[in-house]
Design an enzyme around this catalytic site. Structure first.
Site, PDB file in Angstrom:
ATOM      1  N   CYS A 159       0.858  -1.674   0.313  1.00  0.00           N
ATOM      2  CA  CYS A 159      -0.113   0.013   0.097  1.00  0.00           C
ATOM      3  C   CYS A 159       0.753   1.225   0.270  1.00  0.00           C
ATOM      4  O   CYS A 159       1.841   0.829   0.731  1.00  0.00           O
ATOM      5  CB  CYS A 159      -1.021  -0.374   1.197  1.00  0.00           C
ATOM      6  SG  CYS A 159      -2.051   1.090   1.104  1.00  0.00           S
ATOM      7  N   HIS A 175      -9.537  -3.724  -2.425  1.00  0.00           N
ATOM      8  CA  HIS A 175      -8.210  -2.829  -1.251  1.00  0.00           C
ATOM      9  C   HIS A 175      -8.253  -1.629  -1.705  1.00  0.00           C
ATOM     10  O   HIS A 175      -8.653  -1.307  -0.095  1.00  0.00           O
ATOM     11  CB  HIS A 175      -7.075  -3.546  -2.656  1.00  0.00           C
ATOM     12  CG  HIS A 175      -6.048  -2.471  -0.937  1.00  0.00           C
ATOM     13  ND1 HIS A 175      -4.425  -2.852  -0.818  1.00  0.00           N
ATOM     14  CD2 HIS A 175      -5.508  -0.772  -0.886  1.00  0.00           C
ATOM     15  CE1 HIS A 175      -3.888  -2.037  -0.375  1.00  0.00           C
ATOM     16  NE2 HIS A 175      -3.806  -1.220  -0.649  1.00  0.00           N
ATOM     17  N   GLU A 176      -9.333  -0.919  -2.917  1.00  0.00           N
ATOM     18  CA  GLU A 176      -9.330   0.228  -2.442  1.00  0.00           C
ATOM     19  C   GLU A 176     -11.076   1.270  -1.864  1.00  0.00           C
ATOM     20  O   GLU A 176     -11.077   2.159  -1.296  1.00  0.00           O
ATOM     21  CB  GLU A 176      -9.397   0.735  -4.266  1.00  0.00           C
ATOM     22  CG  GLU A 176      -7.775   1.771  -4.654  1.00  0.00           C
ATOM     23  CD  GLU A 176      -6.834   1.238  -3.784  1.00  0.00           C
ATOM     24  OE1 GLU A 176      -7.286   2.541  -3.274  1.00  0.00           O
ATOM     25  OE2 GLU A 176      -5.312   0.833  -4.582  1.00  0.00           O
ATOM     26  N   HIS A 221     -10.175   1.666   1.361  1.00  0.00           N
ATOM     27  CA  HIS A 221      -9.261   3.126   1.909  1.00  0.00           C
ATOM     28  C   HIS A 221     -10.789   3.194   2.480  1.00  0.00           C
ATOM     29  O   HIS A 221     -10.661   4.703   3.437  1.00  0.00           O
ATOM     30  CB  HIS A 221      -8.928   3.393   1.225  1.00  0.00           C
ATOM     31  CG  HIS A 221      -7.215   2.814   0.968  1.00  0.00           C
ATOM     32  ND1 HIS A 221      -6.638   3.161   2.545  1.00  0.00           N
ATOM     33  CD2 HIS A 221      -6.393   1.967   0.046  1.00  0.00           C
ATOM     34  CE1 HIS A 221      -5.471   2.579   2.057  1.00  0.00           C
ATOM     35  NE2 HIS A 221      -5.407   1.858   0.799  1.00  0.00           N
TER      36      HIS A 221
END
Length: 204
Positions: free
Chosen positions: A131, A174-175, A178
């Site tokens: 990351c 993954h995004e 966030h």
């Protein structure tokens, strides 16, 4: 001046100095949805995020700006707590080293993305995940869904629903993590980092 005001200036190129690191509370906050129709500021921010990813994957620009290569970026990583993500996944060369017919398997800025359904089967990258907001290696399988259906809006305020699998599904999850205040290592089994449950897909 807000972080977004600085980032969207015409002459500004997002670089590693703009990316906040673990420990910053913005990375642990649930980001706010953007409003539609999109403001010019939110459209420009999305374009700047995509520009960063393209620069990071370009050897010349990447070295010039001192960038770590990335395939995804979420607005909270640049200290803007909004539900905006950019994804840029390049296609590999063929076995003979020829460039792919399509440069990218996914190239999109997603506004208010959400996972609306997912597979029962889990998946993880064999080499783990990294990351841009984490300056250390955290080893282990990051357990995610093997397949996801994602709804989002594009910069033209149009709604889309897409089905993703494999690496693209991993990147988008993954995004989206966030914008929900989740970091990749939260999904690693702390006691047994490389535990692979039955049926889990390990992506090389």
């Amino acid at each position: 001046m807000s972080a977004q005001d600085k980032l969207i200036k015409a002459q500004h190129l997002i670089d590693m100095n703009d990316i906040i690191r673990e420990g910053n509370p913005t990375l642990r906050a649930v980001a706010k949805e953007v409003e539609f129709p999109l403001s010019d500021d939110d459209i420009i921010l999305g374009e700047k995020m995509m520009q960063f990813l393209k620069h990071s994957q370009d050897p010349v620009m990447g070295e010039k700006l001192g960038l770590r290569a990335g395939v995804g970026l979420a607005a909270p990583q640049i200290d803007v707590s909004k539900r905006i993500i950019a994804v840029l996944v390049p296609n590999p060369e063929d076995s003979e080293g020829n460039p792919p017919k399509e440069a990218y398997s996914m190239e999109e800025v997603l506004y208010n993305p959400k996972i609306v359904s997912h597979s029962v089967q889990d998946a993880a990258l064999a080499d783990g995940e990294g990351c841009l907001s984490v300056d250390r290696v955290v080893e282990g399988y990051v357990v995610r869904h093997a397949r996801v259906t994602v709804e989002y809006y594009d910069k033209h305020n149009e709604k889309h629903r897409i089905k993703l699998k494999g690496y693209n599904a991993i990147v988008v999850q993954h995004e989206i993590d966030h914008i929900n205040g989740v970091l990749f290592y939260d999904r690693i089994n702390a006691k047994n980092p490389f535990e692979a449950k039955e049926g889990m897909l390990i992506l090389e």
